[in-house]
Design a protein around this motif. Structure first.
Motif, PDB file in Angstrom:
ATOM      1  N   ASP A  93       0.855  -1.185   0.000  1.00 43.43           N
ATOM      2  CA  ASP A  93       0.000   0.000   0.000  1.00 43.43           C
ATOM      3  C   ASP A  93       0.892   1.236   0.000  1.00 43.43           C
ATOM      4  OD1 ASP A  93      -1.997  -1.814   0.323  1.00 43.43           O
ATOM      5  OD2 ASP A  93      -2.518  -1.259   2.372  1.00 43.43           O
ATOM      6  N   TYR A  94       0.476   2.260  -0.710  1.00 39.28           N
ATOM      7  CA  TYR A  94       1.242   3.494  -0.808  1.00 39.28           C
ATOM      8  C   TYR A  94       0.455   4.631  -0.186  1.00 39.28           C
ATOM      9  CZ  TYR A  94       3.212   7.726  -2.942  1.00 39.28           C
ATOM     10  OH  TYR A  94       3.736   8.975  -3.157  1.00 39.28           O
ATOM     11  N   ALA A  95       1.144   5.505   0.530  1.00 39.65           N
ATOM     12  CA  ALA A  95       0.492   6.685   1.111  1.00 39.65           C
ATOM     13  C   ALA A  95       1.414   7.885   0.983  1.00 39.65           C
ATOM     14  CB  ALA A  95       0.142   6.447   2.577  1.00 39.65           C
ATOM     15  N   ARG A  96       0.798   9.039   0.769  1.00 41.78           N
ATOM     16  CA  ARG A  96       1.548  10.290   0.715  1.00 41.78           C
ATOM     17  C   ARG A  96       0.778  11.352   1.486  1.00 41.78           C
ATOM     18  NH1 ARG A  96       1.220  12.746  -4.732  1.00 41.78           N
ATOM     19  NH2 ARG A  96      -0.585  13.786  -3.797  1.00 41.78           N
ATOM     20  N   LEU A  97       1.475  12.026   2.397  1.00 36.11           N
ATOM     21  CA  LEU A  97       0.893  13.108   3.182  1.00 36.11           C
ATOM     22  C   LEU A  97       1.677  14.381   2.896  1.00 36.11           C
ATOM     23  CD1 LEU A  97       1.214  10.361   5.199  1.00 36.11           C
ATOM     24  CD2 LEU A  97      -0.332  11.743   6.560  1.00 36.11           C
ATOM     25  N   ARG A  98       0.970  15.488   2.703  1.00 37.20           N
ATOM     26  CA  ARG A  98       1.623  16.765   2.464  1.00 37.20           C
ATOM     27  C   ARG A  98       1.026  17.843   3.356  1.00 37.20           C
ATOM     28  NH1 ARG A  98       2.024  16.896  -4.171  1.00 37.20           N
ATOM     29  NH2 ARG A  98       3.918  15.613  -4.345  1.00 37.20           N
ATOM     30  N   GLN A  99       1.885  18.771   3.726  1.00 37.96           N
ATOM     31  CA  GLN A  99       1.455  19.884   4.580  1.00 37.96           C
ATOM     32  C   GLN A  99       2.140  21.166   4.117  1.00 37.96           C
ATOM     33  OE1 GLN A  99       3.154  20.501   8.658  1.00 37.96           O
ATOM     34  NE2 GLN A  99       1.057  20.054   9.312  1.00 37.96           N
ATOM     35  N   TYR A 100       1.345  22.230   3.999  1.00 42.74           N
ATOM     36  CA  TYR A 100       1.853  23.563   3.684  1.00 42.74           C
ATOM     37  C   TYR A 100       1.339  24.513   4.762  1.00 42.74           C
ATOM     38  CZ  TYR A 100       1.976  21.435  -1.015  1.00 42.74           C
ATOM     39  OH  TYR A 100       2.170  20.607  -2.092  1.00 42.74           O
ATOM     40  N   VAL A 101       2.239  25.272   5.366  1.00 42.83           N
ATOM     41  CA  VAL A 101       1.846  26.239   6.390  1.00 42.83           C
ATOM     42  C   VAL A 101       2.585  27.549   6.147  1.00 42.83           C
ATOM     43  CG1 VAL A 101       1.611  26.739   8.850  1.00 42.83           C
ATOM     44  CG2 VAL A 101       1.579  24.363   8.069  1.00 42.83           C
ATOM     45  N   GLY A 102       1.833  28.598   5.945  1.00 45.68           N
ATOM     46  CA  GLY A 102       2.414  29.926   5.859  1.00 45.68           C
ATOM     47  C   GLY A 102       1.882  30.790   6.985  1.00 45.68           C
ATOM     48  N   SER A 103       2.760  31.462   7.713  1.00 41.45           N
ATOM     49  CA  SER A 103       2.310  32.238   8.868  1.00 41.45           C
ATOM     50  C   SER A 103       3.126  33.515   8.992  1.00 41.45           C
ATOM     51  CB  SER A 103       2.415  31.419  10.154  1.00 41.45           C
ATOM     52  OG  SER A 103       3.747  31.022  10.402  1.00 41.45           O
ATOM     53  N   ALA A 104       2.502  34.515   9.563  1.00 44.38           N
ATOM     54  CA  ALA A 104       3.168  35.789   9.839  1.00 44.38           C
ATOM     55  C   ALA A 104       2.566  36.380  11.095  1.00 44.38           C
ATOM     56  CB  ALA A 104       3.004  36.748   8.667  1.00 44.38           C
ATOM     57  N   SER A 105       3.406  36.896  11.970  1.00 39.90           N
ATOM     58  CA  SER A 105       2.909  37.457  13.228  1.00 39.90           C
ATOM     59  C   SER A 105       3.731  38.663  13.631  1.00 39.90           C
ATOM     60  CB  SER A 105       2.948  36.414  14.346  1.00 39.90           C
ATOM     61  OG  SER A 105       4.282  36.041  14.641  1.00 39.90           O
ATOM     62  N   ILE A 106       3.102  39.515  14.391  1.00 38.15           N
ATOM     63  CA  ILE A 106       3.756  40.663  15.013  1.00 38.15           C
ATOM     64  C   ILE A 106       3.441  40.608  16.499  1.00 38.15           C
ATOM     65  CG2 ILE A 106       3.820  43.177  15.183  1.00 38.15           C
ATOM     66  CD1 ILE A 106       3.146  43.328  12.248  1.00 38.15           C
ATOM     67  N   SER A 107       4.446  40.789  17.321  1.00 39.34           N
ATOM     68  CA  SER A 107       4.232  40.778  18.768  1.00 39.34           C
ATOM     69  C   SER A 107       5.069  41.880  19.397  1.00 39.34           C
ATOM     70  CB  SER A 107       4.604  39.424  19.373  1.00 39.34           C
ATOM     71  OG  SER A 107       5.973  39.143  19.175  1.00 39.34           O
ATOM     72  N   GLY A 108       4.652  42.279  20.566  1.00 41.48           N
ATOM     73  CA  GLY A 108       5.385  43.330  21.256  1.00 41.48           C
ATOM     74  C   GLY A 108       4.648  43.834  22.465  1.00 41.48           C
ATOM     75  N   ASP A 109       4.905  45.068  22.845  1.00 39.24           N
ATOM     76  CA  ASP A 109       4.226  45.663  23.982  1.00 39.24           C
ATOM     77  C   ASP A 109       4.077  47.168  23.754  1.00 39.24           C
ATOM     78  OD1 ASP A 109       6.541  47.151  25.169  1.00 39.24           O
ATOM     79  OD2 ASP A 109       7.329  45.113  25.458  1.00 39.24           O
ATOM     80  N   THR A 110       3.330  47.784  24.628  1.00 40.71           N
ATOM     81  CA  THR A 110       3.033  49.217  24.495  1.00 40.71           C
ATOM     82  C   THR A 110       3.997  50.077  25.293  1.00 40.71           C
ATOM     83  OG1 THR A 110       1.481  49.144  26.352  1.00 40.71           O
ATOM     84  CG2 THR A 110       0.595  48.687  24.144  1.00 40.71           C
ATOM     85  N   GLY A 111       5.164  49.535  25.610  1.00 46.94           N
ATOM     86  CA  GLY A 111       6.108  50.250  26.459  1.00 46.94           C
ATOM     87  C   GLY A 111       6.573  51.579  25.898  1.00 46.94           C
ATOM     88  N   GLY A 112       6.451  51.762  24.589  1.00 44.43           N
ATOM     89  CA  GLY A 112       6.907  53.005  24.005  1.00 44.43           C
ATOM     90  C   GLY A 112       5.958  54.170  24.208  1.00 44.43           C
ATOM     91  N   PHE A 113       4.691  53.875  24.578  1.00 47.75           N
ATOM     92  CA  PHE A 113       3.728  54.979  24.698  1.00 47.75           C
ATOM     93  C   PHE A 113       2.714  54.800  25.810  1.00 47.75           C
ATOM     94  CE2 PHE A 113       2.135  51.888  21.662  1.00 47.75           C
ATOM     95  CZ  PHE A 113       0.810  51.704  22.033  1.00 47.75           C
ATOM     96  N   PHE A 114       2.594  53.582  26.405  1.00 43.47           N
ATOM     97  CA  PHE A 114       1.596  53.406  27.461  1.00 43.47           C
ATOM     98  C   PHE A 114       1.980  52.224  28.340  1.00 43.47           C
ATOM     99  CE2 PHE A 114      -2.285  51.338  29.036  1.00 43.47           C
ATOM    100  CZ  PHE A 114      -2.821  52.378  29.783  1.00 43.47           C
ATOM    101  N   GLU A 115       1.750  52.387  29.644  1.00 46.97           N
ATOM    102  CA  GLU A 115       1.979  51.297  30.579  1.00 46.97           C
ATOM    103  C   GLU A 115       0.902  51.287  31.645  1.00 46.97           C
ATOM    104  OE1 GLU A 115       5.790  50.948  32.328  1.00 46.97           O
ATOM    105  OE2 GLU A 115       6.913  51.113  30.445  1.00 46.97           O
ATOM    106  N   LEU A 116       0.513  50.070  32.060  1.00 46.83           N
ATOM    107  CA  LEU A 116      -0.332  49.884  33.238  1.00 46.83           C
ATOM    108  C   LEU A 116       0.554  49.911  34.482  1.00 46.83           C
ATOM    109  CD1 LEU A 116      -2.647  47.024  31.902  1.00 46.83           C
ATOM    110  CD2 LEU A 116      -3.264  49.426  32.222  1.00 46.83           C
ATOM    111  N   PRO A 117      -0.045  49.918  35.665  1.00 46.04           N
ATOM    112  CA  PRO A 117       0.795  49.897  36.879  1.00 46.04           C
ATOM    113  C   PRO A 117       1.783  48.744  36.932  1.00 46.04           C
ATOM    114  CG  PRO A 117      -1.446  50.498  37.434  1.00 46.04           C
ATOM    115  CD  PRO A 117      -1.466  50.131  35.984  1.00 46.04           C
ATOM    116  N   GLY A 118       1.426  47.633  36.289  1.00 41.18           N
ATOM    117  CA  GLY A 118       2.339  46.486  36.283  1.00 41.18           C
ATOM    118  C   GLY A 118       3.297  46.475  35.123  1.00 41.18           C
ATOM    119  N   GLY A 119       3.155  47.399  34.190  1.00 40.74           N
ATOM    120  CA  GLY A 119       4.058  47.430  33.045  1.00 40.74           C
ATOM    121  C   GLY A 119       3.307  47.579  31.746  1.00 40.74           C
ATOM    122  N   PRO A 120       3.992  47.481  30.621  1.00 36.80           N
ATOM    123  CA  PRO A 120       3.360  47.643  29.309  1.00 36.80           C
ATOM    124  C   PRO A 120       2.454  46.462  28.965  1.00 36.80           C
ATOM    125  CG  PRO A 120       5.644  47.015  29.046  1.00 36.80           C
ATOM    126  CD  PRO A 120       5.456  47.278  30.509  1.00 36.80           C
TER     127      PRO A 120
END
Length: 1000
Positions: free
Chosen positions: A541-568
Motif C-alpha cells: 500500500d502506498y500513502a503520501r501526506l503533504r502539509q503547507y503552512v504559511g504564517s506571519a505574526s507581530i508581537s510586542g508591547d506598548t512600552g513606548g507609549f503606554f503602561e499599566l501599573p504592572g508594566g506595558p
C-alpha cells in the motif's frame, strides 16, 4: 485473527524514572537560575535576561510575572539520563501521556494496519492521538499516519531535542485546531558550534530487546557570529522482540491466562455458583480443534478425527465457554501472537542555519530528511472447517478409504510463514523564514513550512483467495501425478468450500487455468515452496501526506507609549494559512478484494485548507504592590475558516495573582475546536475486521441494560432461531463465532461531520518559599469536556447499544445483521459521527528541591511528579450511558500515578535513582463485576500496582568526554499474573551504556 485486542493487555518497555516531567512554575527571573538541572521549565530567557518565551503564548512574558499556563517540561539532560532513545517510550512515563501509542501498540497482533507499523503517537490525557497537537519549535509538523494530523515522534531526532513542553488544555486560540486536549511542543537545539558525538547500546539481561543509537552534530558560526550552520545525523536501531522470547515467563501471559472455570456453570446461568469464581488461571491452553499440521474431520461432525500427519487426534480437555482446550494436539495458544515490539531502523539528517543581516532582519532555514524501516510479525493464516473433496489427491494418499466423503480441515498455517508487515518511510520537512525587531517594543516573524511523508506498507504472507481455493482442490492428473482440478481439460471454474473461512468458487481471477500449483495441507511442513509461491502475495500500500503552512505574526508591547501599573501591555497578532492533503492507494490485490486475509479497500484521498487570524493580549495589572506582588490578566482569540466545516472561533482567558513572592495563583479557561481530519471526512467504504463479544450470549445478558434480554430474544427469533436454539445460544463456545474469529465489516468517512468543541479550565497554586531556597511546589487542577466528539464506534459499541435501547427500532440495529443459521452477528457497518463526548478532570502535582549540601558532599536533586485522576468518562454514541474509565487498564487510567527521582551530583560524578509508579488498575470492568461478582477470584479483580526502579550513573572524564550507563527495571519485575506485558514490560531488567564526546 484469533485473538481480540481486549485480551492482550498492553504494557510498555521499561522507562527509567529519571524521565521525570516537571512543571514550569518558575518566574521569569528564576528561569535561568534554575536551568535544566532543576527542570523547572523550558522558559527561555532572551539575551537581555528581561523576558521569556513559553509554550502556550506568543507573547513574551516580562520579568517578574508568572506563566498562567501549567506547562510541564523535560530537558535534554533528563532524556539522555533515561537511556531511552525512543521519545514516546520516554514521554509515556509522564502521568499526562500514559495512553500514548507505544511500540507494543504497533507490533504483532496489536497492529491495526500496515501503515501503523512501528508508529508512535502521543495521547494527552487519554483523549486520543487526534486531539493531541504536536509541534516542533511552535510550528506544525507533517503527520505520520495517513488521513490524520497525528505526528509520528520517531521522525523527531532525539539527540537534537533541547526540551519538551507539555501543556494541558485547549490551545486552539494560540496554535489552531487539533489541540483540544493540549499540546506537546518539541524545542530543538540551535546555534551549535563544534562537533558532538554520542553513542549508546542497550541489551536486556536475557540477551534480547537490543537497541543501538548513534548521533553526531556539527556546527559553526561565520561572519563574526552573524550566521550559523548546523548539520546533524542520527541513527537508531531497535531489535524486534517476539512474545516467544517470554513464554513461561512466570505466570504471565500469553502462556497463562484467565479462562472459564470448568468447575462452575456458565455465568448468568442457573448452574452458576456465586461462591465459585467464573474464571481461573490456566496454562497449556490450545486452540480447540485446530493444529499446525491440520485437524482432520472425516465424518463431518465438527470434531477432528485425525491429525494431518494421519495419527488419531488427541482433543485434549475442552474448556467450556472458550475456544480452548487444555493439552492435546491442537495449536498452543501462547505461540500465536507475534511480537511485543517491532524492528525499527531510522536515519535522520537535519540541516539548520540562520544569518542576521541586522537586528531588524534575520533569515533562518531548516531542512530534515527521515528514512525509516519498521517490520513486525503477527499471526499465521488459518482455516476453520475448510472442505477437501472426496477425490482430493493428498487426502486419498493419506487416508484412503477412511475418508470416502472427503474431509474438513482446520489448520494454523505456520508452515506458510508468519504474516509480516513492513513500513518504509521517507519524510522531508523544510522551514524558511525571517524575523527581527522593528523596534525595542515590536518584533515580527514570518515563515513557510512544507512537509511530505511517503510511506509504503508491505504485507507478506496473505493468501490470494482464488488461488488458494484452486490449489487446495488437488486431484490426480490421470498419469499418477497431482494437479489442480482447474488445470484439467474442460475445467473453467474453481470449486471451493469452507464452513468457517473465506473460500472462492468461480472463474479464476488472478491466474489462468494450467498455472495452478497443487497445495498439500496434510501435515506440518507439507506445502511445497512452489505451491506457497503460487498462493501467497507480497503486496504494498502506498500513502503520501503533504502539509503547507504559511504564517506571519507581530508581537510586542506598548512600552513606548503606554503602561499599566504592572508594566506595558503585551500583544500578538497574526495570520496563518494551512493546507493538508493525504492520499492512500491500497495494493492491487487489496483494491480488487482478491485476498483471503485482508479486507477490500478503495483509494482514499482528500485535502482541506484553513485561513486563520488570531490575536492575544496580556494585561500586567500590578507589580510589586501591597498584597499584589504580581497580578495579570490575558486572553486570546482565533477565527478559522475551513474549506470543510466553515468558520469557527476559539478563545481563552487567563490570569495570575501573587499576593507575595512566595505564593502565586494561576488559572485559565478556554474554548477550543478540532476540525475533522481527512480520513473522517473522505475515507471511502472499505472492509475491516473486528471481534465482537455477542451481547446476547448468556454471560453478557446481565451486563446490559434492562431491555437487553427481551431485545436479544426478539432479534434471535427474527433471525430464524427456534426457542430451543435460543436457549442453547452461546457464541463463546464456538471458535467460528465473531467472539473467537474476527468478522469482516465495512467502514467509511462522513463528509457531513462538524468540528468538535472542548471547554477547559485549569486552576493552580505555586509555592516557592523564600526560607527554603531551591524548593518549588505546584498543584494544578484541570477539567476538560469535549462535546460533539467525532467517533468511529467500534462494532462492539454498536451491537451493545442496539440491544440496550428500549426497542430494536433504533439506529444501531440497522448497522448489524445476523445469520439465519447460527444467529451469530455476520455483518456490521460503521461511519464516524459527532456523537461522542469526553470528560476528564484531575490534579497535577510537581515538587522539586535542589539541596546544595557542601562542596565535600555535593548537591542533591529531589523531583516528584504526580497525578490524581478524578474523572475519565467517555460516551461513545448518542443514547449510550457514560462509561466510567477511571482505573481502566486499557488506557491505562490509574487513579494515582507518580514518578520520583533522587539525584546526587559531586564533581564529575552523578548518580540517579528513580521510581515509576502507578496505582492498581482494573482487570475486570465495573460492569463485569456488577453482573458477576465472582467473575474472577477476588485477588485478581485488579491488576497490581506498577513499581519500576531505575539506576543511572555518569562520569565526566574531562571537559570533552563522558561515559554513562544504567539499569532499567532494576529488580527484574515481571508483568502481573495472566497479563501480557502489563503493568510493566516483559523485557525485564535491561542495561545501557553510552559515551558522549565533544570533539571540538
Amino acid at each position: 485473527m484469533k485473538t481480540a485486542r481486549s485480551t492482550l493487555l498492553l504494557g510498555v518497555a521499561a522507562i527509567p524514572a529519571i524521565a521525570v516531567l516537571a512543571a514550569a512554575p518558575a518566574r521569569a527571573q528564576e528561569a535561568s537560575a534554575q536551568g535544566a538541572t532543576a527542570q523547572s521549565g523550558t522558559d527561555t530567557a532572551d539575551e537581555s535576561g528581561d523576558a521569556i518565551t513559553v509554550t502556550g503564548t506568543r507573547i513574551t512574558i516580562p520579568n517578574g510575572f508568572d506563566n498562567p499556563n501549567p506547562v510541564v517540561s523535560v530537558t535534554a539532560a533528563t532524556i539522555e539520563q533515561s537511556g531511552r532513545t525512543n521519545i514516546t517510550e520516554f514521554l509515556s512515563q509522564s502521568p499526562a501521556l500514559l495512553g500514548s501509542r507505544r511500540a507494543i501498540d504497533s507490533a504483532g497482533s496489536n497492529l491495526p494496519n500496515g501503515q501503523l507499523t512501528g508508529v508512535n503517537l502521543l495521547n494527552l490525557r487519554n483523549l486520543g492521538t487526534a486531539r493531541t497537537l504536536v509541534l516542533v519549535d511552535g510550528r506544525r509538523h507533517v503527520a505520520g499516519y495517513p488521513g490524520t494530523a497525528s505526528v509520528d515522534t520517531n521522525t523527531i531526532p532525539t539527540d537534537l531535542i533541547e526540551s519538551v513542553d507539555v501543556l494541558t488544555g485547549g490551545v486552539s486560540a494560540i496554535y489552531g485546531a487539533d489541540g483540544v486536549s493540549g499540546v506537546v511542543n518539541f524545542i530543538m537545539k540551535k546555534d551549535f558550534e563544534g562537533l558532538r558525538i554520542r553513542g549508546q547500546n542497550t541489551i536486556s539481561q536475557r540477551g534480547d530487546a537490543g537497541e543501538k543509537f548513534l548521533a553526531a552534530t556539527a556546527g559553526t558560526n561565520f561572519d563574526d557570529g552573524k550566521g550559523n550552520i548546523t548539520l546533524a545525523y542520527e541513527f537508531n536501531k531497535t531489535d524486534r522482540f517476539s512474545q516467544r522470547k517470554r513464554l513461561n515467563y512466570g505466570k504471565t501471559g500469553p502462556t497463562w491466562s484467565f479462562v472459564r472455570n470448568p468447575a462452575d456453570g456458565a455465568p448468568g446461568s442457573t448452574r452458576d455458583d456465586p461462591n465459585v469464581p467464573d474464571r481461573v488461571l490456566m496454562n497449556n491452553l490450545r486452540w480447540a480443534d485446530s493444529s499446525m499440521g491440520g485437524a482432520i474431520d472425516i465424518d463431518f461432525d465438527g470434531v477432528p478425527d485425525y491429525t494431518g500427519e494421519g495419527n488419531p487426534y488427541d482433543l485434549g480437555t475442552y474448556v467450556p465457554g472458550t475456544a480452548f482446550t487444555v493439552g492435546g494436539d491442537s495449536t498452543p495458544r501462547d505461540s500465536y501472537y507475534g511480537d511485543y515490539t517491532p524492528f525499527l531502523r531510522r536515519h535522520i539528517v537535519n540541516v539548520m542555519g540562520h544569518y542576521e543581516v541586522s537586528p531588524a532582519l534575520n533569515f533562518y532555514a531548516e531542512a530534515k530528511y527521515v528514512r525509516s524501516k519498521a517490520y513486525t510479525f503477527a499471526q499465521p493464516t488459518y482455516d476453520f472447517y475448510t472442505e477437501l473433496f472426496a477425490d482430493n489427491y493428498y487426502l486419498n494418499e493419506r487416508f484412503g478409504a477412511n475418508a470416502p466423503d472427503g474431509a474438513l480441515v482446520s489448520r494454523d498455517n505456520f508452515d506458510f510463514g508468519i504474516r509480516r508487515s513492513e513500513l518504509n518511510r521517507e519524510l522531508w520537512r523544510t522551514v524558511v523564514g525571517a524575523n527581527g525587531e522593528l523596534s525595542s517594543h515590536l518584533k515580527y516573524d514570518a515563515s513557510f513550512v512544507f512537509g511530505q511523508s511517503t510511506q509504503r506498507a508491505t504485507a507478506s504472507g496473505d493468501r490470494i483467495l482464488d488461488r488458494y481455493s484452486a490449489a487446495l482442490d488437488a486431484v490426480s492428473d490421470g498419469n499418477g501425478g497431482v494437479t489442480c482440478r482447474i488445470n484439467l481439460p474442460g475445467q473453467t471454474e474453481i470449486m471451493g468450500n469452507s464452513f468457517g473461512s473465506p473460500f472462492y468458487s468461480g472463474a479464476p481471477l488472478t491466474f489462468q487455468p494450467g498455472q495452478c500449483v497443487p497445495l498439500n495441507v496434510l501435515g506440518n511442513g507439507s506445502p511445497s515452496p512452489e505451491a506457497l509461491a503460487f498462493i501467497l502475495a507480497t503486496h504494498t500500500d502506498y500513502a503520501r501526506l503533504r502539509q503547507y503552512v504559511g504564517s506571519a505574526s507581530i508581537s510586542g508591547d506598548t512600552g513606548g507609549f503606554f503602561e499599566l501599573p504592572g508594566g506595558p501591555i503585551g500583544f500578538a497578532v497574526g495570520l496563518e494559512y494551512r493546507k493538508e492533503s493525504s492520499l492512500q492507494i491500497p495494493s492491487y490485490y487489496t483494491q480488487n478484494g482478491f485476498l483471503a486475509d485482508s479486507a477490500q479497500a478503495t483509494i482514499d484521498g482528500g485535502s482541506y485548507d484553513v485561513k486563520e487570524a488570531y490575536a492575544e493580549i496580556r494585561l500586567p495589572i500590578l507589580l510589586d504592590a501591597p498584597l499584589a506582588h504580581e497580578l495579570s490578566l490575558g486572553g486570546a482569540l482565533r477565527v478559522s475558516d475551513y474549506s470543510t466545516v466553515g468558520t469557527n472561533t476559539a478563545w481563552n482567558v487567563n490570569g495570575t495573582y501573587a499576593p507575595i513572592a512566595d505564593v502565586s495563583f494561576r488559572g485559565t479557561y478556554s474554548v477550543s475546536v478540532r476540525a475533522p481530519n481527512i480520513t473522517e471526512l473522505f475515507a471511502g467504504t472499505s472492509g475491516g475486521y473486528e471481534f465482537i463479544t455477542d451481547p446476547c450470549g448468556p454471560e453478557r445478558i446481565a451486563e446490559g441494560k434492562a431491555p437487553r434480554q427481551a431485545n436479544c430474544t426478539a432479534a434471535l427469533t427474527a433471525a430464524g432461531l427456534t426457542p430451543q436454539q435460543i436457549i442453547d445460544f452461546n457464541p463463546a463456545d464456538d471458535q467460528t463465532s465473531p467472539q473467537n474469529s474476527s468478522l469482516l465489516g465495512t467502514q467509511g468517512g462522513n463528509p457531513n461531520l462538524s468540528e468538535e468543541k472542548a471547554k477547559t479550565w485549569t486552576a493552580g497554586v505555586v509555592l516557592r518559599p523564600s526560607f527554603l531556597k531551591g524548593f518549588t511546589l505546584s498543584a494544578d487542577w484541570y477539567n476538560i469536556r469535549i462535546s460533539k466528539a467525532i467517533n468511529y464506534s467500534t462494532a462492539q459499541d454498536i451491537v451493545d447499544l442496539c440491544y440496550d435501547q428500549p426497542t430494536l427500532q433504533n439506529q444501531y440495529c440497522s448497522l448489524i445483521t445476523r445469520s439465519g443459521t447460527t444467529g451469530y452477528i455476520n455483518g456490521f457497518s460503521v461511519v464516524p459521527q459527532n456523537v461522542a463526548s469526553y470528560k476528564t478532570a484531575g490534579l497535577d502535582l510537581n515538587l522539586q528541591y535542589r539541596l546544595e549540601a557542601s562542596p565535600a558532599v555535593g548537591s542533591f536533586l529531589f523531583s516528584l511528579v504526580g497525578n490524581y485522576l478524578n474523572k475519565l468518562e467517555f460516551v461513545p454514541s448518542l443514547g449510550a450511558v457514560a462509561q466510567n474509565e477511571l482505573d481502566s487498564s486499557a488506557y491505562p487510567a490509574p487513579k494515582f500515578s507518580a514518578t520520583f527521582d533522587l539525584t546526587w551530583i559531586k564533581g564529575p560524578f552523578s548518580l540517579n535513582y528513580g521510581i515509576n509508579w502507578w496505582d492498581k488498575t482494573r482487570r475486570v470492568t465495573r460492569e463485569q463485576q456488577a453482573a458477576n461478582p465472582d467473575y474472577l477470584p477476588s485477588q485478581y479483580i485488579w491488576y497490581k500496582e506498577k513499581w519500576e526502579h531505575e539506576l543511572y550513573a555518569s562520569y565526566n572524564v574531562d571537559d570533552r568526554f563522558t561515559i554513562y550507563g544504567g539499569v532499567n527495571n532494576l529488580f527484574d519485575t515481571k508483568p502481573d499474573v495472566g497479563a501480557v506485558a502489563y503493568p510493566i514490560s516483559a523485557v525485564g531488567r535491561s542495561f545501557f551504556m553510552g559515551v558522549k564526546a565533544n570533539v571540538f
